[in-house]
Design a protein around this motif. Structure first.
Motif, mmCIF file in Angstrom:
data_model
loop_
_atom_site.group_PDB
_atom_site.id
_atom_site.type_symbol
_atom_site.label_atom_id
_atom_site.label_comp_id
_atom_site.label_asym_id
_atom_site.label_seq_id
_atom_site.Cartn_x
_atom_site.Cartn_y
_atom_site.Cartn_z
ATOM 1 N N VAL A 100 0.864 -1.181 0.000
ATOM 2 C CA VAL A 100 0.000 0.000 0.000
ATOM 3 C C VAL A 100 0.897 1.225 0.000
ATOM 4 C CG1 VAL A 100 -1.801 1.277 1.209
ATOM 5 C CG2 VAL A 100 -1.786 -1.235 1.264
ATOM 6 N N ALA A 101 0.762 2.033 -0.992
ATOM 7 C CA ALA A 101 1.621 3.218 -1.118
ATOM 8 C C ALA A 101 1.524 4.077 0.130
ATOM 9 C CB ALA A 101 1.212 4.017 -2.360
ATOM 10 N N GLY A 102 2.687 4.393 0.687
ATOM 11 C CA GLY A 102 2.730 5.249 1.861
ATOM 12 C C GLY A 102 2.485 4.536 3.178
ATOM 13 N N GLN A 103 2.111 3.255 3.107
ATOM 14 C CA GLN A 103 1.805 2.539 4.353
ATOM 15 C C GLN A 103 2.729 1.354 4.566
ATOM 16 O OE1 GLN A 103 -2.327 1.611 5.053
ATOM 17 N NE2 GLN A 103 -3.033 3.408 3.915
ATOM 18 N N GLY A 104 3.125 0.716 3.510
ATOM 19 C CA GLY A 104 4.000 -0.428 3.675
ATOM 20 C C GLY A 104 3.419 -1.698 3.096
#
Length: 119
Positions: A100-104
């Motif tokens: 997930v982009a920006g989340q990991g």
């Protein structure tokens, strides 16, 4: 997502099995569906992986013998294992990995299915 692996069993050297992994929800957007295995006394290792677009990767020792596939419509992943060797004996786990982009990265694991290769 919950994963359930099945299809393991006792097989003679040179034999084949088809492992299945059923997901509890859609895997359409799951970036990677992977098979790992863990032999007794050894660390878990990657067997093969397949992206949502169908790109596959294999561990060197499995190339040519194992084939990974996924059916997004059925929420299923498969591993066809041929020419089995005693050293392929292990618990095989299915894994779903979503980035997930920006989340990991999020990893989900099934309970494993035991493959025993022995005469």
């Amino acid at each position: 997502v919950q994963l359930q692996a099945s299809g393991g069993g006792l097989v003679q050297p040179g034999g084949s099995l088809r492992l299945s992994c059923a997901a509890s929800k859609s895997i359409f957007s799951v970036n990677w569906m992977n098979w790992y295995r863990q032999a007794p006394g050894k660390q878990r290792e990657l067997v093969a992986g397949i992206t949502s677009g169908g790109t596959t990767v294999y561990a060197d020792s499995m190339k040519g013998r194992f084939t990974i596939s996924r059916d997004n419509a059925k929420n299923m992943m498969y591993l066809q294992v041929n020419s089995l060797k005693p050293e392929d004996t292990a618990v095989y786990y299915c894994n779903a990995r979503t980035v997930v982009a920006g989340q990991g990265t999020y990893d989900y694991w099934g309970q494993g299915t035991l493959v025993t290769v022995s005469s």
